[in-house]
Design a protein around this motif. Structure first.
Motif, PDB file in Angstrom:
ATOM      1  N   ALA A  52      22.215  37.559  39.087  1.00 43.56           N
ATOM      2  CA  ALA A  52      23.193  38.572  39.527  1.00 43.56           C
ATOM      3  C   ALA A  52      24.738  37.848  39.142  1.00 43.56           C
ATOM      4  O   ALA A  52      25.398  38.361  38.820  1.00 43.56           O
ATOM      5  CB  ALA A  52      23.088  39.286  40.889  1.00 43.56           C
ATOM      6  N   ILE A  53      24.782  36.551  39.873  1.00 41.37           N
ATOM      7  CA  ILE A  53      26.187  35.868  39.869  1.00 41.37           C
ATOM      8  C   ILE A  53      26.512  35.481  38.328  1.00 41.37           C
ATOM      9  O   ILE A  53      27.666  34.801  38.134  1.00 41.37           O
ATOM     10  CB  ILE A  53      26.021  34.551  40.769  1.00 41.37           C
ATOM     11  CG1 ILE A  53      25.330  33.608  40.291  1.00 41.37           C
ATOM     12  CG2 ILE A  53      25.833  34.901  42.245  1.00 41.37           C
ATOM     13  CD1 ILE A  53      25.291  32.110  41.074  1.00 41.37           C
ATOM     14  N   ASN A  57      33.006  39.524  34.953  1.00 42.59           N
ATOM     15  CA  ASN A  57      33.810  39.948  35.834  1.00 42.59           C
ATOM     16  C   ASN A  57      35.139  39.417  35.656  1.00 42.59           C
ATOM     17  O   ASN A  57      35.348  38.347  34.975  1.00 42.59           O
ATOM     18  CB  ASN A  57      33.339  39.165  37.186  1.00 42.59           C
ATOM     19  CG  ASN A  57      33.397  38.033  37.156  1.00 42.59           C
ATOM     20  OD1 ASN A  57      34.278  37.342  37.869  1.00 42.59           O
ATOM     21  ND2 ASN A  57      32.341  37.113  36.896  1.00 42.59           N
ATOM     22  N   PRO A  58      36.177  40.455  35.901  1.00 43.30           N
ATOM     23  CA  PRO A  58      37.562  40.097  35.732  1.00 43.30           C
ATOM     24  C   PRO A  58      38.005  38.723  36.206  1.00 43.30           C
ATOM     25  O   PRO A  58      38.005  38.252  37.127  1.00 43.30           O
ATOM     26  CB  PRO A  58      38.325  40.927  36.158  1.00 43.30           C
ATOM     27  CG  PRO A  58      37.532  41.686  37.337  1.00 43.30           C
ATOM     28  CD  PRO A  58      36.125  41.634  37.094  1.00 43.30           C
ATOM     29  N   HIS A  59      38.633  38.081  35.002  1.00 49.16           N
ATOM     30  CA  HIS A  59      39.364  36.605  35.508  1.00 49.16           C
ATOM     31  C   HIS A  59      38.397  35.662  35.873  1.00 49.16           C
ATOM     32  O   HIS A  59      38.834  34.633  36.503  1.00 49.16           O
ATOM     33  CB  HIS A  59      40.805  36.609  36.439  1.00 49.16           C
ATOM     34  CG  HIS A  59      41.919  37.015  35.663  1.00 49.16           C
ATOM     35  ND1 HIS A  59      42.048  37.732  34.807  1.00 49.16           N
ATOM     36  CD2 HIS A  59      43.188  36.250  35.841  1.00 49.16           C
ATOM     37  CE1 HIS A  59      43.428  37.597  34.361  1.00 49.16           C
ATOM     38  NE2 HIS A  59      43.913  36.694  34.967  1.00 49.16           N
ATOM     39  N   ASN A  60      37.215  36.105  35.942  1.00 53.58           N
ATOM     40  CA  ASN A  60      36.193  35.062  36.371  1.00 53.58           C
ATOM     41  C   ASN A  60      36.281  34.731  37.815  1.00 53.58           C
ATOM     42  O   ASN A  60      36.255  33.718  38.412  1.00 53.58           O
ATOM     43  CB  ASN A  60      36.012  33.725  35.581  1.00 53.58           C
ATOM     44  CG  ASN A  60      34.791  32.954  35.870  1.00 53.58           C
ATOM     45  OD1 ASN A  60      33.646  33.341  36.180  1.00 53.58           O
ATOM     46  ND2 ASN A  60      34.729  31.720  35.711  1.00 53.58           N
ATOM     47  N   ARG A  61      36.624  35.735  38.433  1.00 57.82           N
ATOM     48  CA  ARG A  61      36.986  35.831  40.072  1.00 57.82           C
ATOM     49  C   ARG A  61      35.593  35.683  40.907  1.00 57.82           C
ATOM     50  O   ARG A  61      35.803  34.994  42.198  1.00 57.82           O
ATOM     51  CB  ARG A  61      37.738  36.801  40.464  1.00 57.82           C
ATOM     52  CG  ARG A  61      39.045  36.845  39.929  1.00 57.82           C
ATOM     53  CD  ARG A  61      39.761  35.503  40.453  1.00 57.82           C
ATOM     54  NE  ARG A  61      40.455  35.560  41.954  1.00 57.82           N
ATOM     55  CZ  ARG A  61      40.310  34.502  42.577  1.00 57.82           C
ATOM     56  NH1 ARG A  61      40.046  33.135  42.128  1.00 57.82           N
ATOM     57  NH2 ARG A  61      40.869  34.454  43.687  1.00 57.82           N
ATOM     58  N   GLN A  62      34.596  36.075  40.283  1.00 55.04           N
ATOM     59  CA  GLN A  62      33.229  36.055  41.062  1.00 55.04           C
ATOM     60  C   GLN A  62      33.302  36.513  42.430  1.00 55.04           C
ATOM     61  O   GLN A  62      33.247  35.938  43.332  1.00 55.04           O
ATOM     62  CB  GLN A  62      32.638  34.705  41.131  1.00 55.04           C
ATOM     63  CG  GLN A  62      32.595  34.040  39.577  1.00 55.04           C
ATOM     64  CD  GLN A  62      32.367  32.521  39.778  1.00 55.04           C
ATOM     65  OE1 GLN A  62      31.411  31.991  40.575  1.00 55.04           O
ATOM     66  NE2 GLN A  62      33.054  31.630  38.926  1.00 55.04           N
ATOM     67  N   PRO A  63      33.814  37.959  42.757  1.00 55.78           N
ATOM     68  CA  PRO A  63      34.000  38.434  43.878  1.00 55.78           C
ATOM     69  C   PRO A  63      33.116  39.059  44.559  1.00 55.78           C
ATOM     70  O   PRO A  63      32.821  40.235  45.153  1.00 55.78           O
ATOM     71  CB  PRO A  63      35.215  39.615  43.421  1.00 55.78           C
ATOM     72  CG  PRO A  63      34.505  40.170  42.295  1.00 55.78           C
ATOM     73  CD  PRO A  63      33.955  38.816  41.369  1.00 55.78           C
ATOM     74  N   TRP A  64      31.998  38.186  44.882  1.00 52.51           N
ATOM     75  CA  TRP A  64      30.912  38.581  45.223  1.00 52.51           C
ATOM     76  C   TRP A  64      30.393  38.204  46.785  1.00 52.51           C
ATOM     77  O   TRP A  64      30.314  36.564  46.595  1.00 52.51           O
ATOM     78  CB  TRP A  64      29.805  38.688  44.349  1.00 52.51           C
ATOM     79  CG  TRP A  64      29.866  39.145  43.094  1.00 52.51           C
ATOM     80  CD1 TRP A  64      30.636  40.335  42.557  1.00 52.51           C
ATOM     81  CD2 TRP A  64      29.885  38.436  41.865  1.00 52.51           C
ATOM     82  NE1 TRP A  64      30.883  40.557  41.399  1.00 52.51           N
ATOM     83  CE2 TRP A  64      30.489  39.352  40.771  1.00 52.51           C
ATOM     84  CE3 TRP A  64      29.657  37.108  41.391  1.00 52.51           C
ATOM     85  CZ2 TRP A  64      30.382  39.158  39.422  1.00 52.51           C
ATOM     86  CZ3 TRP A  64      29.511  36.897  40.057  1.00 52.51           C
ATOM     87  CH2 TRP A  64      30.037  37.734  39.048  1.00 52.51           C
ATOM     88  N   ARG A 369      30.460  28.958  36.912  1.00 53.49           N
ATOM     89  CA  ARG A 369      29.972  29.846  38.174  1.00 53.49           C
ATOM     90  C   ARG A 369      30.032  28.759  39.337  1.00 53.49           C
ATOM     91  O   ARG A 369      29.698  27.693  39.200  1.00 53.49           O
ATOM     92  CB  ARG A 369      28.590  30.241  38.006  1.00 53.49           C
ATOM     93  CG  ARG A 369      28.674  31.449  36.870  1.00 53.49           C
ATOM     94  CD  ARG A 369      29.309  32.741  37.463  1.00 53.49           C
ATOM     95  NE  ARG A 369      29.367  33.944  36.638  1.00 53.49           N
ATOM     96  CZ  ARG A 369      29.950  33.946  35.717  1.00 53.49           C
ATOM     97  NH1 ARG A 369      31.286  33.487  35.272  1.00 53.49           N
ATOM     98  NH2 ARG A 369      30.194  35.257  34.876  1.00 53.49           N
ATOM     99  N   ARG A 370      30.174  29.270  40.460  1.00 54.73           N
ATOM    100  CA  ARG A 370      30.431  28.542  41.909  1.00 54.73           C
ATOM    101  C   ARG A 370      28.938  28.276  42.313  1.00 54.73           C
ATOM    102  O   ARG A 370      29.192  27.339  43.215  1.00 54.73           O
ATOM    103  CB  ARG A 370      31.329  29.399  42.885  1.00 54.73           C
ATOM    104  CG  ARG A 370      32.760  29.451  42.268  1.00 54.73           C
ATOM    105  CD  ARG A 370      33.702  30.194  43.283  1.00 54.73           C
ATOM    106  NE  ARG A 370      33.365  31.351  43.530  1.00 54.73           N
ATOM    107  CZ  ARG A 370      33.172  32.133  44.586  1.00 54.73           C
ATOM    108  NH1 ARG A 370      33.401  31.338  46.040  1.00 54.73           N
ATOM    109  NH2 ARG A 370      32.802  33.295  44.731  1.00 54.73           N
ATOM    110  N   GLY A 371      28.070  28.794  41.879  1.00 53.85           N
ATOM    111  CA  GLY A 371      26.613  28.597  42.513  1.00 53.85           C
ATOM    112  C   GLY A 371      26.489  29.707  43.397  1.00 53.85           C
ATOM    113  O   GLY A 371      27.235  30.380  44.399  1.00 53.85           O
TER     114      GLY A 371
END
Length: 378
Positions: A52-53, A57-64, A369-371
């Motif tokens: 899922a990650i 997503n906008p600006h690659n913010r990964q807001p999850w 991706r932050r992981g």
């Protein structure tokens, strides 16, 4: 979903943006999450979340953010520290990024024979901006009737592609139909490939990029999220990634700064406007998406539909890039927002949610991706 890259990305005409998939000695590999996601995970929730990650997503913010109570439940929240207040004041785009996350979660669950029972906004829709209430409560249930979705196989191949598209090999009418049909009712999707319609959207889109880049707050928002060079990309693993000898050399001698990127009168900004106008002109078709209203539920559904549309395009060998500037709801964009809605027959009550370039281009690199562990609260 991120629709723009910093002005300096295009100063190199696409040649200076290096592959972010290379490991950096300065920190974690920014693209590690794309390689065999979920490997070794025993909890099926974590395995599904690892896929899922990878959602757009906008600006690659990964807001999850997620909590994992019990043994089969996922509580999903929007990370309100990762919003885009200048370009996305009502958090509509961030909400669509949450919808894309849920769609990939569902696809991954199906791959394991699990049904993802989702309750969207279980404590009510947050208005006028997102808050601490959960986006969704998800329960994964073993179900022998669940079938794997073929779009799952495209998750690791799907990347937003900002390159110029091949005008000599446009998507076929059949391809565009297959992409737009990936959006389920009550959402409506369509395409524009005729010369008159394309010319109108290209003109509006070019003016929209110029408007964003010359609006100080919007330009500064992107500048602050720009990661220059391998060390910064590895440190943050989000935002707008720029690397390569040319750009890193400019940064080292002080010619590349966030202040210059945010200056509407700088050479970099003026060059960016010219280069992005060239990029949007190299667009053989657009696809668009709208719903029956502009509720948070419709925004989530739109994010899910966009994820399916992009995965479908990937399966067809096509590239996509959201061109979302004129769908942004900050005051300086208001006139172009109305012009875009009018061009495609949308209304304030049921506005466009997505406008996307589609065509053929050289393969794009995976975004950092932050992981998985960065998204789990407890």
């Amino acid at each position: 979903m991120p629709t723009r890259r910093s002005v300096l990305e295009i100063l190199t005409a696409g040649g200076a943006l290096g592959a972010v998939g290379c490991a950096s000695p300065a920190g974690p590999d920014p693209a590690a999450a794309w390689r065999n996601p979920g490997a070794g995970e025993r909890d099926p929730r974590r395995w599904a979340l690892a896929h899922a990650i990878l959602a757009p997503n906008p600006h690659n913010r990964q807001p999850w953010l997620v909590d994992l109570p019990g043994t089969d439940e996922i509580m999903f929240y929007a990370d309100t520290t990762r919003l885009l207040p200048a370009t996305d004041p009502p958090n509509r785009q961030i909400t669509m990024g949450c919808g894309a996350f849920l769609e990939l979660l569902d696809l991954a669950a199906r791959q394991r024979g699990l049904r993802a029972d989702m309750t969207i906004w279980p404590e009510g829709e947050p208005q006028p901006v997102l808050d601490g209430r959960p986006v969704a409560r998800v329960r994964l249930v073993a179900d022998p009737s669940v079938k794997a979705d073929p779009l799952f196989s495209q998750i690791l191949k799907r990347h937003t592609n900002r390159a110029e598209y091949d005008l000599k090999a446009p998507p076929s009418a059949e391809d565009l139909t297959r992409v737009t049909r990936a959006a389920a009712a009550p959402l409506i999707a369509g395409s524009v490939a005729d010369a008159t319609g394309l010319a109108r959207l290209v003109d509006i889109g070019a003016r929209g990029f110029a408007r964003e880049m010359t609006t100080p707050a919007a330009a500064m928002e992107s500048a602050k999220l720009t990661r220059i060079g391998r060390a910064e990309i590895a440190q943050h693993r989000d935002g707008i990634s720029l690397q390569g000898p040319f750009l890193e050399g400019m940064a080292a001698i002080g010619l590349l700064s966030r202040e210059a990127m945010a200056d509407p009168d700088s050479f970099a900004t003026k060059s960016a406007i010219d280069m992005w106008a060239k990029s949007i002109r190299a667009t053989p078709a657009f696809v668009w998406l709208k719903g029956p209203d502009n509720s948070r539920a419709t925004q989530i559904a739109s994010g899910r539909a966009y994820a399916r549309m992009h995965l479908t395009a990937t399966a067809l060998g096509l590239s996509m890039q959201p061109w979302s500037m004129t769908l942004q709801e900050f005051p300086e964009m208001a006139a172009l927002y109305r012009e875009t809605q009018d061009a495609l027959g949308a209304s304030p009550e049921a506005p466009l949610q997505m406008l996307v370039r589609i065509g053929r281009a050289k393969a794009a690199e995976a975004a950092p991706r932050r992981g998985l562990d960065q998204h789990i609260r407890t």
